[in-house]
Design a protein around this motif. Structure first.
Motif, short mmCIF file in Angstrom:
data_model
loop_
_atom_site.label_atom_id
_atom_site.label_comp_id
_atom_site.label_asym_id
_atom_site.label_seq_id
_atom_site.Cartn_x
_atom_site.Cartn_y
_atom_site.Cartn_z
N THR A 80 0.99 -1.40 -0.08
CA THR A 80 0.04 -0.13 -0.21
C THR A 80 1.01 1.11 0.20
N TYR A 81 0.58 2.27 -0.74
CA TYR A 81 1.19 3.31 -0.86
C TYR A 81 0.40 4.77 -0.32
N ALA A 82 1.43 5.61 0.37
CA ALA A 82 0.38 6.87 0.70
C ALA A 82 0.10 7.73 -0.30
N SER A 83 0.77 7.63 -1.38
CA SER A 83 0.40 8.65 -2.64
C SER A 83 0.89 8.16 -3.85
N ASP A 84 0.53 8.98 -4.78
CA ASP A 84 0.79 8.39 -6.35
C ASP A 84 2.23 8.72 -6.15
N LEU A 111 5.04 5.90 -7.78
CA LEU A 111 5.82 6.22 -8.90
C LEU A 111 7.24 6.11 -8.49
N ALA A 112 7.73 6.39 -7.55
CA ALA A 112 8.96 6.17 -6.88
C ALA A 112 9.46 5.00 -6.71
N SER A 113 8.55 3.96 -6.46
CA SER A 113 8.78 2.56 -6.23
C SER A 113 8.98 1.93 -7.61
#
Length: 96
Positions: free
Chosen positions: A73-77, A81-83
């Motif tokens: 789960t990511y906190a933001s777009d 994208l950085a991942s």
């Protein structure tokens, strides 16, 4: 004119009344888990792909991954994208 379709549990008879509504007999309503006065909504034909066996297999695999905790789960777009950056095959060219 009644239509008959094979479903799990045997054939199901469907008729169309004068208003164009689909009508099921009491036993078929019970098999579908419908209660008196409850309406059965048919899916939009544009969404028929979702019920395809191949797609349902993918949905079940995704549900199994979620249940087993194989998700991120990511906190933001931006975080998402950085991942992806370490996975890029070619370096990103900064835009001027």
């Amino acid at each position: 004119m009644p239509l008959t379709t094979e479903r799990r549990g045997g054939p199901m008879k469907v008729t169309v009344n004068r208003d164009g509504d689909l009508v099921l007999d009491r036993a078929d309503k019970e098999r579908l888990g419908l209660h008196e006065g409850q309406r059965l909504t048919l899916p939009d034909p544009e969404d028929a792909w979702f019920g395809a066996p191949e797609w349902q297999e993918k949905e079940q695999a995704a549900d199994a991954d979620i249940a087993a905790g194989r998700v991120t789960t990511y906190a933001s777009d931006e975080e998402f994208l950085a991942s992806l950056e370490p996975r890029r095959r070619t370096p990103r060219v900064p835009q001027a």
